[in-house]
Enzyme design. Structure first.
Site, PDB file in Angstrom:
ATOM      1  N   LYS A  35     -33.458  52.997 -61.963  1.00 20.12           N
ATOM      2  CA  LYS A  35     -31.814  52.245 -61.397  1.00 20.12           C
ATOM      3  C   LYS A  35     -31.035  53.629 -61.333  1.00 20.12           C
ATOM      4  O   LYS A  35     -31.140  54.298 -62.224  1.00 20.12           O
ATOM      5  CB  LYS A  35     -31.892  50.841 -61.682  1.00 20.12           C
ATOM      6  N   TYR A 254      -4.601  68.063 -74.738  1.00 16.14           N
ATOM      7  CA  TYR A 254      -3.636  67.221 -74.327  1.00 16.14           C
ATOM      8  C   TYR A 254      -2.930  66.305 -75.317  1.00 16.14           C
ATOM      9  O   TYR A 254      -3.447  65.922 -75.680  1.00 16.14           O
ATOM     10  CB  TYR A 254      -3.927  66.691 -72.903  1.00 16.14           C
TER      11      TYR A 254
HETATM   12  C1  LIG Z   1     -32.877  48.031 -66.497  1.00 18.73           C
HETATM   13  C2  LIG Z   1     -33.149  46.330 -66.450  1.00 18.73           C
HETATM   14  C3  LIG Z   1     -34.474  47.196 -66.638  1.00 18.73           C
HETATM   15  C4  LIG Z   1     -34.617  47.603 -67.810  1.00 18.73           C
HETATM   16  O1  LIG Z   1     -33.932  48.003 -69.177  1.00 18.73           O
HETATM   17  P1  LIG Z   1     -33.473  48.746 -70.279  1.00 18.73           P
HETATM   18  O2  LIG Z   1     -33.107  48.379 -71.352  1.00 18.73           O
HETATM   19  O3  LIG Z   1     -33.594  49.787 -69.713  1.00 18.73           O
HETATM   20  O4  LIG Z   1     -35.416  48.771 -70.531  1.00 18.73           O
HETATM   21  C5  LIG Z   1     -35.545  45.412 -67.166  1.00 18.73           C
HETATM   22  N1  LIG Z   1     -35.475  44.633 -65.578  1.00 18.73           N
HETATM   23  C6  LIG Z   1     -34.034  44.580 -65.398  1.00 18.73           C
HETATM   24  C7  LIG Z   1     -34.099  43.251 -64.357  1.00 18.73           C
HETATM   25  C8  LIG Z   1     -33.436  45.552 -65.883  1.00 18.73           C
HETATM   26  O5  LIG Z   1     -32.061  45.237 -64.756  1.00 18.73           O
END
Ligand SMILES: *Cc1c(COP(=O)(O)O)cnc(C)c1O
Length: 359
Positions: A35, A254
């Protein structure tokens, strides 16, 4: 010469980390969570690199999944939050996506929809995050309704997501797992994100769902035996574009927040918060120049940052700079910046070219 700022993405590191995930849960299927543009690494490139190394992919929403389908990804893709309106259902079925059903409304949409084909469903159970999912005592009824719906494919998966898997020995996780185990069904199950994959073998079940770990990072505070071999996938690099000497008492950046306490050599690097380097990283945050650590001096700007390189034996225009990568852990920069490594890579903007390499 073009601007030297790049996020180098290693295909072999990705595959190596996927192999570690497999070794950790040899009896489970492996779903790679990609994602948010694969946590900033580039979803299409990551999906292609992992195509023959994982069993499925997961993204947050339909748009992310369709982008992968357009790029030719044929693996199953789970929508982790399901759909946001009923019109998405037919699109998801046509693209052969898997959908999460996490509440009564999504379930009713599915039951009422006119679908081209049945869709593979994952029923999400809320075991304590209190963000998404059916209550544990409602999960059985949801599964029964799927079994009676011709819009749901056979054998839906039951899954949950731990709120506190990063804390080893967490009571919240023990309670969550007990609630999940108490749901009486022979549906396949899934519970583990990266942290749980590393620490909770009793929760590996039929599918594991790591994200962060695949990019070469451990979410645990205490690196464990099984995380030492992870290889960081992203190296954020640039090169020195300007050098000057300033006198004691003169300021850099800055707000004039940093002042030299001696005659100092200041190197300018063309990377800033507009390129994904956190503005919140304070003076003193380490950066590698020619393999040696030097401190940030002054505030990070949008397009540049400045380093105090006075203590380097030699320094020249064009010297390679590494902001994070194998020799400078992401976690260390994140900790200086007051965030975690997830946020740093995920916020990498489009302006920073992703250079995909094989080694
Ligand atoms: C993002 C997510 C994961 C992966 O989590 P990590 O900590 O990056 O391994 C797994 N299951 C769900 C439902 C998620 O939203």
């Amino acid at each position: 010469m073009s601007r030297p700022t790049q996020a180098v993405i290693s295909r072999s590191a990705l595959r190596h980390n996927a192999a570690i995930a497999r070794q950790l849960a040899p009896h489970s299927q492996l779903m790679a969570v990609i994602k948010a543009n694969a946590y900033g690494h580039g979803a299409t490139a990551v999906a292609h690199a992992l195509a023959d190394h994982v069993d499925a992919l997961a993204v947050a929403c339909l748009e992310e999944a369709l982008e992968l389908r357009s790029a030719g990804t044929t693996l199953p893709i789970l929508l982790l939050e399901g759909i946001f309106e009923p019109q998405e259902l037919a699109v998801a079925a046509k693209a052969q996506l898997w959908i999460t059903i996490e509440n009564e409304e999504q379930l009713a949409w599915l039951e009422r929809a006119k679908m081209p084909t049945p869709v593979q469903c994952w029923i999400k159970v809320d075991t304590g995050m209190h963000r998404l999912g059916f209550a544990p005592d409602a999960a059985g009824a949801a599964l029964a309704r799927l079994a009676n719906s011709r819009n749901a494919a056979q054998a839906p998966v039951l899954f949950t997501h731990f709120a506190d898997a990063e804390t080893i020995g967490s009571e919240a996780t023990a309670t969550a797992l007990a609630q999940f185990n108490a749901i009486s069904t022979d549906a396949p199950r899934s519970a583990c994100n990266s942290a749980a994959l590393l620490t909770l073998p009793q929760a590996h079940f039929d599918w594991v769902r790591p994200g962060y770990l695949l990019y070469g990072n451990s979410p645990l505070d205490d690196p464990q035996e099984n995380t030492r071999n992870l290889q960081p996938v992203m190296t954020l690099r640039s090169a020195i574009s300007a050098l000057r000497t300033i006198e004691a008492g003169q300021a850099v950046g800055y707000g004039c927040t940093w002042r030299a306490d001696r005659r100092s050599i200041i190197a300018t690097v063309p990377i800033g918060y507009g390129d994904g380097y956190p503005r919140s990283a304070p003076a003193g945050t380490p950066v590698l120049v020619g393999g040696k650590r030097v401190p940030l001096a002054g505030r990070v700007s949008m397009d540049m940052l400045t380093l105090d390189v006075t203590d380097l034996e030699t320094v020249s225009l064009g010297d390679a700079v590494i902001l994070w990568g194998a020799e400078l852990p992401l976690r260390e920069i994140a900790s200086h910046a007051g965030t975690n490594g997830y946020e740093l890579t995920t916020r990498m903007p489009q302006r920073t070219p992703r250079i995909i390499i094989d080694e």
